[in-house]
Design a protein around this motif. Structure first.
Motif, PDB file in Angstrom:
ATOM      1  N   PHE A  50     -30.057  -6.688 -19.088  1.00  0.00           N
ATOM      2  CA  PHE A  50     -30.241  -5.760 -20.210  1.00  0.00           C
ATOM      3  C   PHE A  50     -31.377  -4.759 -19.954  1.00  0.00           C
ATOM      4  O   PHE A  50     -31.861  -4.141 -20.897  1.00  0.00           O
ATOM      5  CB  PHE A  50     -30.537  -6.553 -21.493  1.00  0.00           C
ATOM      6  CG  PHE A  50     -29.321  -7.155 -22.128  1.00  0.00           C
ATOM      7  CD1 PHE A  50     -28.686  -6.539 -23.190  1.00  0.00           C
ATOM      8  CD2 PHE A  50     -28.799  -8.347 -21.647  1.00  0.00           C
ATOM      9  CE1 PHE A  50     -27.563  -7.093 -23.779  1.00  0.00           C
ATOM     10  CE2 PHE A  50     -27.671  -8.916 -22.225  1.00  0.00           C
ATOM     11  CZ  PHE A  50     -27.041  -8.280 -23.285  1.00  0.00           C
ATOM     12  N   ARG A  51     -31.774  -4.580 -18.694  1.00  0.00           N
ATOM     13  CA  ARG A  51     -32.951  -3.759 -18.405  1.00  0.00           C
ATOM     14  C   ARG A  51     -32.809  -2.301 -18.828  1.00  0.00           C
ATOM     15  O   ARG A  51     -33.806  -1.615 -19.051  1.00  0.00           O
ATOM     16  CB  ARG A  51     -33.297  -3.831 -16.913  1.00  0.00           C
ATOM     17  CG  ARG A  51     -32.237  -3.310 -15.962  1.00  0.00           C
ATOM     18  CD  ARG A  51     -32.650  -3.594 -14.527  1.00  0.00           C
ATOM     19  NE  ARG A  51     -31.695  -3.157 -13.521  1.00  0.00           N
ATOM     20  CZ  ARG A  51     -30.637  -3.833 -13.137  1.00  0.00           C
ATOM     21  NH1 ARG A  51     -30.370  -5.013 -13.704  1.00  0.00           N
ATOM     22  NH2 ARG A  51     -29.829  -3.365 -12.202  1.00  0.00           N
ATOM     23  N   LYS A  52     -31.576  -1.794 -18.951  1.00  0.00           N
ATOM     24  CA  LYS A  52     -31.371  -0.397 -19.372  1.00  0.00           C
ATOM     25  C   LYS A  52     -31.300  -0.270 -20.887  1.00  0.00           C
ATOM     26  O   LYS A  52     -31.252   0.844 -21.404  1.00  0.00           O
ATOM     27  CB  LYS A  52     -30.094   0.151 -18.739  1.00  0.00           C
ATOM     28  CG  LYS A  52     -30.152   0.248 -17.223  1.00  0.00           C
ATOM     29  CD  LYS A  52     -28.860   0.827 -16.664  1.00  0.00           C
ATOM     30  CE  LYS A  52     -28.912   0.918 -15.139  1.00  0.00           C
ATOM     31  NZ  LYS A  52     -27.650   1.472 -14.571  1.00  0.00           N
ATOM     32  N   CYS A  53     -31.303  -1.395 -21.575  1.00  0.00           N
ATOM     33  CA  CYS A  53     -31.098  -1.381 -23.033  1.00  0.00           C
ATOM     34  C   CYS A  53     -32.323  -1.829 -23.822  1.00  0.00           C
ATOM     35  O   CYS A  53     -32.571  -1.319 -24.920  1.00  0.00           O
ATOM     36  CB  CYS A  53     -29.928  -2.290 -23.409  1.00  0.00           C
ATOM     37  SG  CYS A  53     -28.380  -1.963 -22.542  1.00  0.00           S
ATOM     38  N   ILE A  54     -33.068  -2.781 -23.284  1.00  0.00           N
ATOM     39  CA  ILE A  54     -34.203  -3.347 -24.017  1.00  0.00           C
ATOM     40  C   ILE A  54     -35.405  -3.496 -23.088  1.00  0.00           C
ATOM     41  O   ILE A  54     -35.265  -3.481 -21.863  1.00  0.00           O
ATOM     42  CB  ILE A  54     -33.867  -4.720 -24.634  1.00  0.00           C
ATOM     43  CG1 ILE A  54     -33.570  -5.742 -23.524  1.00  0.00           C
ATOM     44  CG2 ILE A  54     -32.699  -4.627 -25.603  1.00  0.00           C
ATOM     45  CD1 ILE A  54     -34.241  -7.054 -23.668  1.00  0.00           C
ATOM     46  N   GLU A  74     -31.170  -2.889 -32.518  1.00  0.00           N
ATOM     47  CA  GLU A  74     -30.860  -4.231 -33.015  1.00  0.00           C
ATOM     48  C   GLU A  74     -29.686  -4.859 -32.266  1.00  0.00           C
ATOM     49  O   GLU A  74     -29.718  -6.047 -31.912  1.00  0.00           O
ATOM     50  CB  GLU A  74     -30.552  -4.167 -34.513  1.00  0.00           C
ATOM     51  CG  GLU A  74     -30.275  -5.509 -35.143  1.00  0.00           C
ATOM     52  CD  GLU A  74     -29.983  -5.402 -36.630  1.00  0.00           C
ATOM     53  OE1 GLU A  74     -29.468  -6.372 -37.201  1.00  0.00           O
ATOM     54  OE2 GLU A  74     -30.259  -4.331 -37.209  1.00  0.00           O
ATOM     55  N   GLU A  75     -28.651  -4.076 -32.006  1.00  0.00           N
ATOM     56  CA  GLU A  75     -27.465  -4.613 -31.345  1.00  0.00           C
ATOM     57  C   GLU A  75     -27.783  -5.152 -29.954  1.00  0.00           C
ATOM     58  O   GLU A  75     -27.357  -6.256 -29.588  1.00  0.00           O
ATOM     59  CB  GLU A  75     -26.397  -3.512 -31.233  1.00  0.00           C
ATOM     60  CG  GLU A  75     -25.114  -3.966 -30.565  1.00  0.00           C
ATOM     61  CD  GLU A  75     -24.087  -2.854 -30.448  1.00  0.00           C
ATOM     62  OE1 GLU A  75     -22.999  -3.100 -29.878  1.00  0.00           O
ATOM     63  OE2 GLU A  75     -24.372  -1.725 -30.905  1.00  0.00           O
ATOM     64  N   ASN A  76     -28.532  -4.385 -29.176  1.00  0.00           N
ATOM     65  CA  ASN A  76     -28.869  -4.830 -27.822  1.00  0.00           C
ATOM     66  C   ASN A  76     -29.849  -5.999 -27.830  1.00  0.00           C
ATOM     67  O   ASN A  76     -29.809  -6.867 -26.949  1.00  0.00           O
ATOM     68  CB  ASN A  76     -29.437  -3.672 -27.004  1.00  0.00           C
ATOM     69  CG  ASN A  76     -28.384  -2.638 -26.670  1.00  0.00           C
ATOM     70  OD1 ASN A  76     -27.220  -2.979 -26.445  1.00  0.00           O
ATOM     71  ND2 ASN A  76     -28.772  -1.372 -26.639  1.00  0.00           N
ATOM     72  N   PRO A 181     -32.819  -6.501 -10.077  1.00  0.00           N
ATOM     73  CA  PRO A 181     -33.665  -5.383  -9.656  1.00  0.00           C
ATOM     74  C   PRO A 181     -34.438  -5.731  -8.386  1.00  0.00           C
ATOM     75  O   PRO A 181     -34.840  -6.883  -8.187  1.00  0.00           O
ATOM     76  CB  PRO A 181     -34.608  -5.184 -10.849  1.00  0.00           C
ATOM     77  CG  PRO A 181     -33.871  -5.755 -12.017  1.00  0.00           C
ATOM     78  CD  PRO A 181     -33.084  -6.915 -11.465  1.00  0.00           C
ATOM     79  N   GLU A 182     -34.652  -4.756  -7.551  1.00  0.00           N
ATOM     80  CA  GLU A 182     -35.317  -4.992  -6.268  1.00  0.00           C
ATOM     81  C   GLU A 182     -36.755  -5.471  -6.427  1.00  0.00           C
ATOM     82  O   GLU A 182     -37.302  -6.114  -5.527  1.00  0.00           O
ATOM     83  CB  GLU A 182     -35.288  -3.714  -5.422  1.00  0.00           C
ATOM     84  CG  GLU A 182     -33.879  -3.304  -4.978  1.00  0.00           C
ATOM     85  CD  GLU A 182     -33.896  -2.056  -4.125  1.00  0.00           C
ATOM     86  OE1 GLU A 182     -35.006  -1.500  -3.899  1.00  0.00           O
ATOM     87  OE2 GLU A 182     -32.814  -1.625  -3.688  1.00  0.00           O
ATOM     88  N   ASN A 183     -37.396  -5.138  -7.554  1.00  0.00           N
ATOM     89  CA  ASN A 183     -38.804  -5.516  -7.732  1.00  0.00           C
ATOM     90  C   ASN A 183     -38.978  -6.966  -8.165  1.00  0.00           C
ATOM     91  O   ASN A 183     -40.097  -7.463  -8.255  1.00  0.00           O
ATOM     92  CB  ASN A 183     -39.464  -4.609  -8.769  1.00  0.00           C
ATOM     93  CG  ASN A 183     -38.947  -4.881 -10.182  1.00  0.00           C
ATOM     94  OD1 ASN A 183     -37.737  -4.855 -10.418  1.00  0.00           O
ATOM     95  ND2 ASN A 183     -39.841  -5.121 -11.113  1.00  0.00           N
ATOM     96  N   CYS A 195     -42.552  -9.007 -13.396  1.00  0.00           N
ATOM     97  CA  CYS A 195     -41.449  -8.180 -12.898  1.00  0.00           C
ATOM     98  C   CYS A 195     -40.660  -7.508 -14.014  1.00  0.00           C
ATOM     99  O   CYS A 195     -40.062  -6.451 -13.796  1.00  0.00           O
ATOM    100  CB  CYS A 195     -40.489  -9.027 -12.059  1.00  0.00           C
ATOM    101  SG  CYS A 195     -41.214  -9.834 -10.639  1.00  0.00           S
ATOM    102  N   TYR A 196     -40.624  -8.120 -15.190  1.00  0.00           N
ATOM    103  CA  TYR A 196     -39.704  -7.622 -16.219  1.00  0.00           C
ATOM    104  C   TYR A 196     -40.322  -7.488 -17.616  1.00  0.00           C
ATOM    105  O   TYR A 196     -39.659  -6.974 -18.522  1.00  0.00           O
ATOM    106  CB  TYR A 196     -38.463  -8.529 -16.298  1.00  0.00           C
ATOM    107  CG  TYR A 196     -38.768  -9.977 -16.577  1.00  0.00           C
ATOM    108  CD1 TYR A 196     -38.893 -10.458 -17.887  1.00  0.00           C
ATOM    109  CD2 TYR A 196     -38.946 -10.893 -15.540  1.00  0.00           C
ATOM    110  CE1 TYR A 196     -39.170 -11.780 -18.141  1.00  0.00           C
ATOM    111  CE2 TYR A 196     -39.224 -12.233 -15.784  1.00  0.00           C
ATOM    112  CZ  TYR A 196     -39.336 -12.666 -17.080  1.00  0.00           C
ATOM    113  OH  TYR A 196     -39.625 -13.987 -17.322  1.00  0.00           O
TER     114      TYR A 196
END
Length: 301
Positions: A50-54, A74-76, A181-183, A195-196
């Protein structure tokens, strides 16, 4: 699912949420280190998905409940939690505990005020040490708390996710997903929250380390309010309860705890029970009142 909101606007127009699960009706989820480690890795996996959403600003895994502070719609936010629950449920089903997470449903509280956001972050980051005396808010291992204003916490052992064989990743995460993700990197046996989790962004919400430390160690009344809204039971250490007793004694009766009469102590006991979520045992220890009296006054506490 419970959703609550606050009226004041948060600067920047971002949406923030406090996502938590009730611990009172939930069986113990994380019973040993292996299960905590798996939970930490599943948080990382879901954060990657979900990194592109939250964005996660902090979180903590407790023995029978979890807390997340999340930026996103809220949905994500709900989608992230559902993904976390789904993967944890599959894990326990493989262990023969398919019904363990039956009551594992989230309450979601909207945070629209920057002060409340700060208080919510510090509330989450102090949650683990309140119930486990082996830790403090900077050492509890199952969350992002130890990275806040603690620059010596960055791990020296780092193994990039790309160096982990696919078979081993499948064993660690119980999934064929391989778009991390590469990191992302492992420290010891789970992916580091560095990392996240948006730790730097979260720290920027505070004026400095002094403000953060002050909030995490002294705002007993604020944390009591948050705990009541969330339905949490354990919120204050004995030292913090005693500090509240001292403040209440001076405010109500203009005298310190040792000078209070039995009747005055009972008045303060009511405050501690209803406004600080203190247990009968905690009130008995700190106010030196008999348990039999408190059990009669606050039955089934």
């Amino acid at each position: 699912m419970k959703v609550a909101g606050y009226d004041k606007k948060l600067h920047g127009g971002k949406e923030f949420w406090h996502v938590c699960t009730p611990g009172e009706m939930q069986s113990i989820i994380f019973r040993n280190r292996e299960e905590y480690v798996f939970g930490m890795n599943i948080v990382a996996l879901c954060a990657g998905i979900f990194r592109k959403c939250i964005s996660i600003y902090t979180f903590q895994l407790m023995s029978n409940h979890v807390h997340f502070i999340i930026e996103g719609n809220e949905e994500n936010t709900i989608g992230f939690f559902n993904e976390f629950k789904k993967r944890m449920s599959k894990y326990y089903a493989l262990k023969g505990d398919s019904k363990l997470l039956e009551n594992f449903s989230p309450s979601i509280f909207r945070i629209n005020d920057v002060n409340y956001l700060r208080n919510s972050i510090t509330y989450v980051n102090r949650n683990g040490y309140l119930v486990n005396r082996d830790y403090n808010p900077f050492s509890y291992p199952w969350g992002a708390n130890k990275y806040f204003f603690n620059y010596s916490s960055s791990e020296k052992i780092r193994v990039g996710i790309g160096k982990i064989p696919i078979r081993l990743k499948r064993k660690i995460f119980h999934t064929h997903y391989n778009e991390f993700p590469e990191n992302f990197y492992f420290t010891e046996d789970y992916i580091s929250p560095e990392c996240y989790v948006k730790i730097k962004s979260a720290m920027q919400l505070f004026r400095d380390a002094h403000q953060y430390f002050n909030l995490i160690s002294r705002r007993v009344e604020t944390f009591s309010e948050i705990a009541r809204e969330l339905g949490d039971k354990v919120i204050c250490t004995d030292d913090e309860i005693y500090s509240a007793i001292y403040s209440l004694g001076i405010k109500k009766f203009e005298m310190p705890p040792k000078s209070l009469s039995p009747e005055q102590k009972m008045e303060i006991a009511k405050e501690l029970h209803f406004n600080y979520n203190a247990s009968n045992k905690q009130i008995s220890r700190t106010l030196h009142l008999e348990m039999a009296i408190l059990n009669e006054l606050f039955p089934d506490s």
